[in-house]
Enzyme design. Structure first.
Site, PDB file in Angstrom:
ATOM      1  NE  ARG A   1       7.834  11.186   5.947  1.00 41.81           N
ATOM      2  CZ  ARG A   1       7.184  10.745   4.866  1.00 41.81           C
ATOM      3  NH1 ARG A   1       5.900  10.479   4.909  1.00 41.81           N
ATOM      4  NH2 ARG A   1       7.833  10.530   3.735  1.00 41.81           N
TER       5      ARG A   1
ATOM      6  CG  HIS B   1       3.741   5.519   5.551  1.00 41.81           C
ATOM      7  ND1 HIS B   1       4.879   6.012   6.115  1.00 41.81           N
ATOM      8  CD2 HIS B   1       3.482   6.353   4.508  1.00 41.81           C
ATOM      9  CE1 HIS B   1       5.296   7.083   5.455  1.00 41.81           C
ATOM     10  NE2 HIS B   1       4.453   7.309   4.455  1.00 41.81           N
TER      11      HIS B   1
ATOM     12  CG  ASP C   1      -1.129   6.685   6.158  1.00 45.52           C
ATOM     13  OD1 ASP C   1      -1.414   5.471   6.181  1.00 45.52           O
ATOM     14  OD2 ASP C   1      -0.442   7.207   5.258  1.00 45.52           O
TER      15      ASP C   1
ATOM     16  CB  CYS D   1      -2.424  11.425   5.820  1.00 49.34           C
ATOM     17  SG  CYS D   1      -3.878  10.510   6.320  1.00 49.34           S
TER      18      CYS D   1
ATOM     19  CD  GLU E   1       5.577   5.211   9.441  1.00 50.20           C
ATOM     20  OE1 GLU E   1       5.920   4.813   8.306  1.00 50.20           O
ATOM     21  OE2 GLU E   1       4.863   6.193   9.601  1.00 50.20           O
TER      22      GLU E   1
END
Ligand code: NAD
Ligand code: 2HG
Length: 528
Positions: A233, A280, A257, A231, A262
């Site tokens: 990077r 995210h 996450d 969670c 992204e």
């Protein structure tokens, strides 16, 4: 004067109230601009407020002719080109504390979902399958949670995991055994944490040092059936290595996450039933978004109206008169810090900085901060700057002492940096030679004369015929050209050091091979 502020990512409306209430500022909220549209209108604004979506690139900053400050509503500033911002004189501020709690809670939600297959079971039920057999989970109680990176979020996760009666074992370059004991958690090297954990959660920033920190070799060190959580990077975990580790059943499950790229919807990891994921969402709570927007809005207004920002990420704030006197030493002080941090593998407990010769007549605290910045950057990344360096060091439990001394050892000015760890003291010293620039003149007890610049290889070895030759031959085999070489020794046939400046960075494989050579005690690649 009315300052124009552009908000280009969705921010909490309650959070931006400090902007709405401030005199002399006007806000524009446009959260659906394409990069091209943003680039076209950025010159109209004095401040830009973003979350993680807007990519604040060098190109964008170069077009932002009126931009004075960029506010990042969150922690990670990897969507902002800090170097370009600094170069163009744009202050970057962030909100490092506001979403810690939410990110830690999200991590716990991911760990629990992973342990009990909640997303998979829910998905099956939604598709009319009452399946109890496929989703037998594991308890968290008495399992070991390995925490890699024990900063703000990692520490909150550790605290919560203890509440679940998990055993927590953490690795962080700034964690000492004593501090871990105080927190009631275990302490280990990265390898020890990876080897002993049933669940592993990463909470480091994404830096050169942490990119693919969890790679194929790291997976091999883990227990069979380990479960992984990221969670922090995308990119801290090597996604291809994770995929292979899941397919081969080494890893039983992963909760992600964040991703290397992204936004992403089409990813082979998402096709694996063992992988659960969120887009995210770590900081996506009403509270976190309000906190970070308030913090960053306040800082932006304060700075635009002539005040000092609380959370600056990039710019030093030093009075001009002081700066003029000490500016020539800045380069040297940071390089000494970087050099020394590379020689220090254990957690730093105390830093002593000695100023001698001409340096006794100037205000040196900016140099101290700059040296500490050099010492911390390797592990904390680019958000360490001259303003927050000593504050961050203190938060990590490192004592910083500044000394002015008459012992300049024959140099007109001498800056000595000493780091104490539980294994002892390491030190480096440097000077500014009139007209010749910075020189590294001492490493521990060895006198040297090296320009602190570029790629270096630092070797500790036994003073024996052939030792230097073997190092040279191996570097030649690796196609690493040696530009200069300095050797220092304590006594004939005793301990010695080599400092080589080389034309390119020495890669891990070359480093490992050097370490295997006879009479070599240790090798470190240092990039200054
Ligand atoms: N998913 C989200 O929405 C979300 C929300 C907030 C923060 N984050 C991310 O979470 C991460 C942690 O944030 P934080 O606020 O706790 O940061 P922090 O700076 O407080 O902590 C990071 C810690 O990592 C440690 N570290 C650095 N290099 C390391 C290494 N090689 N091995 C082990 N530890 C290392 C540092 O010493 C530091 O203690 C960041 O990447 C941040 O961007 C994600
Ligand atoms: O803006 C977001 O929601 C993400 C924030 C988070 O990744 C951070 O680094 O603070």
């Amino acid at each position: 004067m009315v300052y124009q502020i552009l908000v280009s990512d969705p921010l909490s409306e309650d959070g931006i109230q400090p902007l709405r209430k401030a005199d002399g500022v006007e806000i524009t909220i446009q959260t659906a601009l394409t990069p091209e549209q943003l680039a076209e209108k950025i010159h109209e604004y004095d401040a830009l407020l973003v979350r993680s979506q807007t990519q604040v690139t060098r190109d964008l900053i170069s077009k932002a002719t009126n931009l004075k400050v960029i506010g990042r509503a969150g922690v990670g500033v990897d969507n902002i080109d800090l170097e370009a911002a600094t170069e163009f004189g744009v202050l970057v501020v962030n909100a490092p504390d506001g979403n810690t709690n939410s990110a830690a809670e999200h991590t716990m939600a991911m760990i629990m979902s992973l342990a009990r297959n909640i997303p998979q079971a829910f998905h099956a039920l939604k598709h009319n399958k009452w399946d109890r057999k496929s989703y037998v989970g594991v308890e968290l109680k008495n399992k070991t949670l390995g925490v890699v990176g024990l900063g703000r979020i990692g520490a909150e996760v550790a605290f919560r995991a203890k509440g679940q009666r998990m055993n927590v074992k953490a690795y962080d370059p700034f964690l000492t055994e004593e501090k871990a004991k105080k927190m009631g958690i275990g302490y280990g090297t990265l390898e020890e944490v990876l080897q002993s954990a049933d669940f592993i959660t990463v909470h480091t920033p994404l830096l050169k040092e942490t990119k693919h920190l969890i790679n194929q070799k790291a997976f091999e060190q883990m227990k069979d059936g380990v479960q992984i959580v990221n969670c922090a990077r995308g990119g801290i975990i090597d996604e291809e290595a994770l995929y292979q580790a899941i397919v081969t059943k080494k890893v039983a499950g992963a909760a992600l996450d964040v991703f290397e790229e992204e936004p992403i919807t089409d990813h082979k990891l998402l096709e694996l039933p063992e992988v659960i994921a969120t887009p995210h969402l770590g900081a996506s709570t009403k509270e976190a978004q309000e906190n970070v927007a308030i913090d960053v809005s306040k800082d932006v207004v304060t700075f635009l109206t002539g005040g000092l920002a609380r959370n600056p990420v990039n710019l030093p704030s030093v009075p001009k008169e002081v700066m003029n006197k000490i500016e020539p030493y800045f380069h040297l002080s940071e390089k000494l810090g970087i050099f020394l941090t590379n020689l220090t593998q254990e957690a730093m407990e105390e830093v002593n900085i000695y100023y001698a010769g001409d340096l006794t007549d100037v205000e040196v605290s900016p140099l101290t901060r700059n040296t500490v910045k050099g010492l911390l950057k390797r592990h904390l990344g680019d958000h360490v700057n001259d303003v927050n360096a000593t504050y961050l060091a203190e938060k990590k439990g490192i004592t910083i002492n500044e000394h002015k001394t008459s012992s300049s050892k024959g140099f007109t000015n001498l800056l000595t940096v000493e780091v104490r760890t539980n294994l002892g003291t390491r030190s480096v010293a440097g000077t500014l030679l009139n007209g010749l620039g910075a020189r590294l003149v001492k490493v521990d007890d060895y006198s040297v004369d090296v320009i602190p610049e570029g790629h270096m290889v630092f070797v500790r070895h036994k003073d024996q015929p052939g030792a230097i030759g073997r190092v040279g031959t191996l570097l030649a085999k690796e196609l690493v050209n040696i530009a200069t070489m300095q050797v220092g020794r304590s006594n004939v046939g005793g301990d010695a050091i080599m400092i080589l400046t080389v034309d390119k960075h020495l890669e891990k494989e070359g480093l490992e091979q050097l370490k295997q050579l006879s009479d070599i005690y240790g090798v470190t690649a240092i990039d200054l």
